[in-house]
Design an enzyme around this catalytic site. Structure first.
Site, PDB file in Angstrom:
ATOM      1  N   GLY A  31       1.008  -1.624  -0.330  1.00 45.30           N
ATOM      2  CA  GLY A  31      -0.103   0.053  -0.357  1.00 45.30           C
ATOM      3  C   GLY A  31       0.843   1.266   0.242  1.00 45.30           C
ATOM      4  O   GLY A  31       1.699   1.247  -0.318  1.00 45.30           O
ATOM      5  N   ASN A  32       0.377   2.378   0.673  1.00 39.38           N
ATOM      6  CA  ASN A  32       0.655   3.628   0.549  1.00 39.38           C
ATOM      7  C   ASN A  32       1.368   3.147  -0.596  1.00 39.38           C
ATOM      8  O   ASN A  32       2.610   4.407  -1.232  1.00 39.38           O
ATOM      9  CB  ASN A  32       1.644   3.976   0.920  1.00 39.38           C
ATOM     10  CG  ASN A  32       1.974   5.777   1.178  1.00 39.38           C
ATOM     11  OD1 ASN A  32       1.508   6.038   0.781  1.00 39.38           O
ATOM     12  ND2 ASN A  32       3.931   5.793   2.028  1.00 39.38           N
ATOM     13  N   HIS A  37       4.169   2.136  -7.906  1.00 39.40           N
ATOM     14  CA  HIS A  37       3.649   0.515  -7.634  1.00 39.40           C
ATOM     15  C   HIS A  37       2.953   1.131  -8.925  1.00 39.40           C
ATOM     16  O   HIS A  37       2.729  -0.279 -10.021  1.00 39.40           O
ATOM     17  CB  HIS A  37       2.502   0.661  -6.600  1.00 39.40           C
ATOM     18  CG  HIS A  37       2.762   1.029  -5.155  1.00 39.40           C
ATOM     19  ND1 HIS A  37       4.366   1.795  -4.646  1.00 39.40           N
ATOM     20  CD2 HIS A  37       4.048  -0.172  -4.627  1.00 39.40           C
ATOM     21  CE1 HIS A  37       4.364   1.145  -3.211  1.00 39.40           C
ATOM     22  NE2 HIS A  37       4.445   0.210  -3.644  1.00 39.40           N
ATOM     23  N   GLY A 149       9.689  -4.714  -7.735  1.00 36.70           N
ATOM     24  CA  GLY A 149      10.319  -3.005  -8.855  1.00 36.70           C
ATOM     25  C   GLY A 149      11.769  -3.826  -8.060  1.00 36.70           C
ATOM     26  O   GLY A 149      11.710  -4.548  -7.327  1.00 36.70           O
ATOM     27  N   GLN A 155      15.891  -8.152  -2.808  1.00 33.99           N
ATOM     28  CA  GLN A 155      13.941  -8.906  -2.574  1.00 33.99           C
ATOM     29  C   GLN A 155      13.326  -9.552  -4.414  1.00 33.99           C
ATOM     30  O   GLN A 155      12.934 -10.569  -3.630  1.00 33.99           O
ATOM     31  CB  GLN A 155      13.245  -8.114  -2.156  1.00 33.99           C
ATOM     32  CG  GLN A 155      11.620  -8.612  -2.423  1.00 33.99           C
ATOM     33  CD  GLN A 155      10.693  -7.333  -1.860  1.00 33.99           C
ATOM     34  OE1 GLN A 155      10.289  -7.126  -0.673  1.00 33.99           O
ATOM     35  NE2 GLN A 155       9.572  -6.915  -2.986  1.00 33.99           N
ATOM     36  N   SER A 188       7.407   4.116  -0.355  1.00 28.93           N
ATOM     37  CA  SER A 188       6.501   4.776   0.967  1.00 28.93           C
ATOM     38  C   SER A 188       6.654   5.418   1.796  1.00 28.93           C
ATOM     39  O   SER A 188       6.652   6.426   2.356  1.00 28.93           O
ATOM     40  CB  SER A 188       5.765   3.386   0.469  1.00 28.93           C
ATOM     41  OG  SER A 188       4.948   3.019  -0.517  1.00 28.93           O
TER      42      SER A 188
END
EC number: 6.3.2.1
Length: 282
Positions: A31-32, A37, A149, A155, A188
């Site tokens: 989110g955010n 995104h 991303g 990650q 974020s």
């Protein structure tokens, strides 16, 4: 756009799409949402018939002294942005939905090797939490494609390794980092920064670019390159977490024989932790 909170409803829609022979792309988020995104969603739309975005602040990937409670949550604004992109489903489960037995009783996924060092070294358990929740979301959404991303490069490599090792039938797509005009990678957590701090934070990418340029010019004194970057960041007022020149796929320290590299960096500006990277071909 459908807004779904329950697993049963999500699976029902996924099953219906599959029966129609439709392909699915997935974008997992916390989110955010920002332009970074939304670029993932735009990429997903080019890959498949239907796009699912999840919004879930995953407690398993936060350490004891990290910002789980204060992590910015902007659900209604996020939904509006996703609806404008004509996202098909936004999946917003609760913590109890994802971890019904609680975190302590939850089975987990560990990805050795590529999870170690870098962010994995300074955030113990972080990538176990990431790998576990992504595996669970993959099982729920059953996508053909999943977009992540490249800003979170470690990650991305963890997810790619996990998918390969566990034979998960998902093609993982890395999407280039979106940046502010200054070069600061969109995140974020940038919302924690003042405008003057954002101006300071851009030095992290500048240090990466300087190091990459040096490598591309044939210099392979990794220790000196790292020292120069460290001094540049310190002079700007950032506190270095790490600045590592690595082999691109394994994220192990680069050797003189490697020609596909990535430089991974993390630094603190006050209490805000910034991460970034740059890929280098020699």
């Amino acid at each position: 756009m459908q807004s779904v909170t329950e697993i049963k409803s999500l699976r029902s829609q996924i099953k219906a799409w599959r029966q129609q022979g439709l392909s699915i792309a997935f974008v997992p988020t916390m989110g955010n949402l920002h332009r970074g995104h939304f670029s993932l969603v735009e990429k997903a739309k080019t890959l498949a018939d239907k796009v699912v975005v999840s919004i879930f602040v995953n407690p398993m990937q936060f350490g004891a002294n990290e910002d789980l409670d204060s992590y910015p949550r902007t659900l209604e604004q996020d939904k509006q942005g996703l609806a404008e992109l004509e996202t098909d489903i936004v999946f917003t489960p609760t913590v109890d939905t994802i971890y019904p037995s609680g975190l302590d009783a939850q089975s987990f996924v560990d990805v050795p090797g590529v999870s170690e060092g870098h962010c994995g070294g300074t955030r113990p358990g972080h990538f176990r939490g990431v790998a576990t929740v992504v595996t669970k979301l993959f099982n729920l959404v059953q996508p053909d494609f999943a977009c992540f991303g490249e800003k979170d490069f470690q990650q991305l490599q963890v997810i790619k390794t996990m998918v390969k090792d566990l034979s998960i039938p998902v093609e993982v797509i890395g999407v280039p980092t979106q940046r502010e005009v200054s070069g600061l990678a969109m995140s974020s957590r940038n919302g924690y920064l003042s405008e003057s701090e954002k101006d300071t934070a851009k030095v992290l990418f500048q240090a990466l670019k300087e190091a990459a340029k040096t490598l591309e010019n044939g210099e392979k004194d990794f220790v000196q390159i790292t020292k120069n970057a460290t001094e540049m960041l310190h002079h700007a007022g950032l506190t270095l977490d790490y600045f590592n020149i690595c082999q691109k796929d394994t994220l192990k320290p680069a050797t003189l024989e490697d020609d596909q590299l990535v430089i991974l960096a993390a630094a603190f500006l006050g209490k805000v932790r910034l991460i970034d990277n740059i890929q280098v071909t020699i």
